[in-house]
Design a protein around this motif. Structure first.
Motif, mmCIF file in Angstrom:
data_model
loop_
_atom_site.group_PDB
_atom_site.id
_atom_site.type_symbol
_atom_site.label_atom_id
_atom_site.label_comp_id
_atom_site.label_asym_id
_atom_site.label_seq_id
_atom_site.Cartn_x
_atom_site.Cartn_y
_atom_site.Cartn_z
ATOM 1 N N PHE A 143 0.864 4.133 -2.962
ATOM 2 C CA PHE A 143 0.697 5.613 -2.858
ATOM 3 C C PHE A 143 1.767 6.263 -3.704
ATOM 4 C CE2 PHE A 143 -2.602 4.685 0.295
ATOM 5 C CZ PHE A 143 -3.569 5.329 -0.490
ATOM 6 N N ILE B 181 1.202 12.534 1.751
ATOM 7 C CA ILE B 181 1.987 11.595 0.794
ATOM 8 C C ILE B 181 3.065 12.733 -0.153
ATOM 9 C CG2 ILE B 181 1.611 10.514 -1.367
ATOM 10 C CD1 ILE B 181 -0.851 9.265 -0.303
ATOM 11 N N THR C 160 0.804 -1.326 -0.197
ATOM 12 C CA THR C 160 0.176 -0.092 -0.052
ATOM 13 C C THR C 160 0.887 1.189 -0.023
ATOM 14 O OG1 THR C 160 -1.485 -1.362 1.364
ATOM 15 C CG2 THR C 160 -1.972 0.945 1.120
#
Lengths: 75, 254
Positions: free
Chosen positions: A52, B222, A48
């Motif tokens: 991302f 992110i 995961t």
């Protein structure tokens, strides 16, 4: 046509066409990641995270298109 | 009500001849806050850690392990870790500052009309560009130290064969393209998040913008991670001696 109209059309085209490639790419990444998790569910945490990160990198072409269209619109 | 979107940050006030924009103002406040917290933690370190110290220790330890797993050796990891981790912390907090509730409702009256006192720090291209230049210049300096000045130049200007010459030129273009891709990725994501949020608020003020805010929250973390990870990968690529295959594999990923 007036400049304003042309600018709006150009901005729409820039992001619309530019988003296609990265959309396909991200779909492929997600599909492969799902496949990998299905095969090896224990590794899902690691997969995961990597998914991302690679999605964020793939997204960059769409982001370039977005920046270009924003520059066309607002400057 | 009208949409108010501008590429350039708004000027809050002038300090002599220096216009202080809202992003500059907040980046200074954030830097000072981070430095104060860091110094406080530094001087209150105990042998038996309390709660905050344990959290920080776990964060730093895991970060160092991660850096080591990318760059390959503990010695190199310890050298590059402070830069990369500082970048990560700074960008994360800069991105998360926009999620303080209620701040987008405020505005200040200045000479050039009403401006918002808050703005996402990374939606100022100047700020992102400076961070990018830091990471690129560090990678170049590391490459020069590793290969020596002539080895470094011979990577770009190679007269052994016409093909090698063209490939060297391509490498040169690649180095310049790194600056653009690294900076536009962070800037574009954060700015797009801001624009998306304001457009959604404009269209449907209640509940509809919430999932987009959540998306923005994920993006904020992110993108900070990706920016510092790419910095780390550039530096580790520059610090490697001749390992062609591995290097080209990583370049494919970037």
């Amino acid at each position: 046509m007036e400049l304003e109209v042309l600018k709006t059309i150009a901005a729409g085209f820039a992001i619309g066409v530019g988003a296609v490639g990265s959309a396909i790419g991200e779909g492929m990444i997600a599909a492969k990641a799902m496949e990998a998790i299905g095969r090896n569910p224990e590794a899902s945490d690691k997969i995961t995270t990597l998914m991302f990160v690679s999605m964020a990198i793939t997204e960059s072409t769409a982001i370039y298109a977005l920046v270009v269209s924003l520059i066309i619109l607002f400057s | 009500m009208k949409l108010d979107i501008s590429l350039a940050p708004n000027i809050l006030f002038n300090l002599g001849s220096l216009p202080v924009t809202n992003t500059l103002f907040w980046s200074f406040i954030l830097s000072v806050a981070l430095i104060v917290v860091t110094l406080y933690m530094r001087y209150s370190l105990k042998r038996i850690p309390g709660r905050w110290q344990s959290i920080l220790e776990i964060l730093v330890e895991e970060g160092l392990n991660f850096v080591e797993s990318i760059i390959g050796s503990r010695k190199k990891a310890k050298k590059v870790f402070p830069l990369v981790f500082t970048m990560f912390i700074f960008i994360v907090f800069a991105n998360l500052l926009t999620f303080i509730p209620g701040q987008s409702a405020l505005s200040i009256h200045t000479q050039s009309g009403d401006v918002a006192p808050f703005r996402a720090i990374m939606s100022d291209y100047g700020m992102v560009f400076v961070l990018t230049m830091i990471s690129i210049i560090t990678a170049q300096v590391v490459a020069i130290i590793t290969h020596g000045p002539f080895g470094y130049l011979s990577k770009f200007i190679n007269l052994k064969s016409p093909l090698a010459f063209v490939l060297g030129l391509m490498d040169l273009i690649g180095e310049v393209a790194k600056i653009l891709s690294l900076s536009f990725r962070l800037f574009g994501n954060i700015f797009a998040g801001e624009v998306l949020g304001s457009v959604m608020l404009f269209l449907a003020p209640f509940f509809i913008p919430l999932p987009f805010a959540l998306l923005g929250l994920i993006t904020a973390i992110i993108q900070a991670f990706v920016f510092s990870l790419l910095t780390l990968i550039f530096i580790s690529m520059a610090s490697e001696m001749e390992k062609k295959e591995e290097q080209s594999q990583r370049e494919c990923m970037v």
